[in-house]
Scaffold this active site. Structure first.
Site, PDB file in Angstrom:
ATOM      1  N   TRP A 163       4.265   1.388  -7.953  1.00 12.64           N
ATOM      2  CA  TRP A 163       2.843   1.236  -7.657  1.00 12.64           C
ATOM      3  C   TRP A 163       2.186   0.268  -8.632  1.00 12.64           C
ATOM      4  CZ3 TRP A 163      -1.435   2.274 -10.724  1.00 12.64           C
ATOM      5  CH2 TRP A 163      -2.682   2.272 -10.082  1.00 12.64           C
ATOM      6  N   HIS A 164       2.670   0.281  -9.878  1.00  9.48           N
ATOM      7  CA  HIS A 164       2.056  -0.565 -10.893  1.00  9.48           C
ATOM      8  C   HIS A 164       2.351  -2.039 -10.680  1.00  9.48           C
ATOM      9  CE1 HIS A 164       1.475   3.232 -13.072  1.00  9.48           C
ATOM     10  NE2 HIS A 164       0.570   2.582 -13.781  1.00  9.48           N
ATOM     11  N   GLY A 165       3.437  -2.374 -10.057  1.00 11.22           N
ATOM     12  CA  GLY A 165       3.719  -3.797  -9.861  1.00 11.22           C
ATOM     13  C   GLY A 165       5.085  -4.047  -9.253  1.00 11.22           C
ATOM     14  N   PHE A 217      -3.091  -4.558 -11.053  1.00 10.14           N
ATOM     15  CA  PHE A 217      -2.510  -3.520 -10.219  1.00 10.14           C
ATOM     16  C   PHE A 217      -3.423  -3.187  -9.035  1.00 10.14           C
ATOM     17  CE2 PHE A 217      -0.931  -2.132 -14.567  1.00 10.14           C
ATOM     18  CZ  PHE A 217       0.131  -3.000 -14.501  1.00 10.14           C
ATOM     19  N   GLY A 271       5.837   5.765  -8.648  1.00  5.42           N
ATOM     20  CA  GLY A 271       4.659   5.539  -9.478  1.00  5.42           C
ATOM     21  C   GLY A 271       4.799   4.264 -10.295  1.00  5.42           C
TER      22      GLY A 271
END
Length: 494
Positions: free
Chosen positions: A342-344, A494, A339
């Site tokens: 996923w943000h960066g 994102f 997770g």
């Protein structure tokens, strides 16, 4: 007569994509865009197919104005998963069915990996093996993380027989490209969205009121509270924490906690409000997350569409809590680690995800030992739990916001070893308006839900002239606090 002469070149420039001024909800051009959309949408409200076509074209144009030629990626993604989902549904051979699902997953994650993680992977190779790869000139498409997850949830649900694939491509294209949620979410499930397209267009007085309330309060959170604190305080401290005292750094962390909440939840509120005016319901994405008494409760209230997606399509497939206590902790940690990724494409985001994964595991262990739920046994116990949870979240925000490990550790070092109130008086004098804005933001955040409902009910009973006056008042406040430098939404990256 020169007053009536229209500069055609200027009009064309305004209609084309401008990378320096992408179209967002707080952009002046959006007012004209939305007015025309509502006009045509209402005129053809009884014609289901035309209404869907209008909304699809406007959505694609919105995305073009927000990201340029990357709008083609959304169309390509829709084409691939529309046909793959129908093939998966019709396929009787299990191995072939699984291969088609794998193709969908690989194509979606492949695009995401190329645009978002290629240079990060090359950097790892260079650091680990001294490979000498040069970074590629790759621009990150706006919203790719959001619509990729929507595509994946759709084909996976079709594969498991939870939903039937959509037969009309136009409906699926609109599901993926629906402009209020396309750029920054919320992440919507096809099973919730597509059936609404086939219903009559109905907007009740309550729908209009809630939409109005969400749009105005969402814009207030984003363009007044978040942008003001960002430009006038948070950026200064986080860019050079070693130049500031621990007190200033700690208050900047508190400020950023409010900034990221007001920025992202504000944009989500506007998206949900606009959708309500179009007769479409999008699930809530935030529920006063800083009122949480545990990290588990926080993730039930923060970015709800992402946390539920991670639960359903990652944590549960990994085994969830079905294979013993230790495996549950590992699954939680892996889920939050991914997770974070996923943000960066940054180690800071991975550390942020790891911190939350570890905190979730610790809370689950503690709950198992004490046999207590999230609700504390007394009011003061809950308050202490809320304060502790908030500070755990703030620790994660340091890594989330800092541009490097070095700056994150400088921030923590200043807070831990250079904390002093010696400069409190000049600090208050210099940042009094910022401190008032931070206090206002937290007060609004902790208002009981009953007050929010009371305000909505008051707006519903208010005549049209009253609503106009409220909007004019908001515009006046916005004009007063508007920053000279535009602040791009945080989750736009994102």
């Amino acid at each position: 007569m020169d007053f009536f002469i229209i500069d055609g070149a200027a009009v064309i420039r305004q209609l084309l994509y401008d990378p320096q001024n992408p179209l967002l909800f707080n952009n002046g051009f959006f007012v004209y865009f939305f007015f025309l959309l509502i006009l045509f949408y209402y005129l053809f409200r009884e014609k289901y197919t035309i209404r869907t076509l209008i909304l699809s074209l406007f959505s694609l144009y919105f995305f073009y104005k927000a990201s340029g030629s990357f709008v083609l990626l959304v169309i390509i993604s829709a084409v691939i998963d529309f046909f793959l989902s129908n093939l998966i549904y019709k396929q009787k051979n299990f191995a072939a069915k699984r291969s088609l699902l794998a193709l969908s997953i690989v194509s979606n994650l492949g695009l995401l990996f190329y645009f978002k993680y290629t240079n990060f992977f090359l950097e790892i190779c260079n650091n680990s093996f001294n490979a000498g790869f040069n970074p590629l000139n790759i621009l990150l498409p706006v919203g790719i993380s959001f619509y990729t997850f929507e595509n994946l949830s759709y084909t996976i649900d079709v594969y498991h027989g939870k939903i039937e694939p959509e037969k009309k491509f136009l409906n699926y294209l609109l599901f993926l490209s629906f402009f209020p949620k396309l750029v920054m979410g919320p992440i919507v499930r096809a099973s919730d969205f597509i059936p609404q397209l086939k219903k009559p267009y109905v907007v009740t007085g309550r729908d209009f009121t809630e939409g109005f309330y969400l749009i105005v309060t969402g814009l207030f959170k984003k363009v007044v509270i978040s942008d003001y604190i960002t430009i006038n305080f948070v950026n200064y401290i986080f860019d050079a924490p070693s130049l500031h005292t621990g007190m200033e750094c700690l208050l900047a962390v508190y400020g950023y906690a409010l900034v990221i909440y007001c920025d992202f939840s504000g944009y989500s509120d506007v998206a949900i409000g606009i959708a309500k005016w179009l007769g479409i319901t999008i699930p809530d994405n935030f529920n006063s997350p800083y009122q949480s008494a545990s990290i588990t409760e926080f993730w039930r209230r923060w970015h709800i569409s992402l946390s539920s997606w991670l639960r359903d399509y990652l944590y549960i497939p990994l085994g969830g809590n079905r294979h013993g206590t230790f495996r549950t902790y590992i699954n939680l940690f892996i889920t939050m680690l991914l997770g974070g990724l996923w943000h960066g494409a940054s180690w800071n985001f991975i550390v942020w995800g790891g911190l939350h994964g570890g905190a979730l595991a610790v809370h689950k262990l503690w709950s198992g030992l004490t046999k207590k739920e999230d609700k504390s046994s007394s009011w003061w116990g809950r308050i202490l739990s809320i304060i502790l949870t908030f500070h755990v979240v703030c620790l994660g925000w340091i890594f989330f916001r800092a541009s490097s490990f070095d700056l994150a550790f400088q921030m923590m070092q200043q807070i831990a070893f250079d904390f002093s109130f010696d400069a409190l008086t000049p600090f208050i004098d210099n940042y009094s308006s910022v401190l008032i804005m931070i206090a206002l933001g937290f007060v609004l955040h902790f208002l009981p839900a009953s007050i929010t409902e009371m305000v909505k009910s008051g707006l519903e009973r208010m005549p049209l002239v009253g609503a106009i006056l409220v909007f004019i008042a908001f515009v006046a406040v916005y004009a007063f606090f508007k920053t000279a430098e535009p602040v791009m939404p945080i989750y736009l990256q994102f």
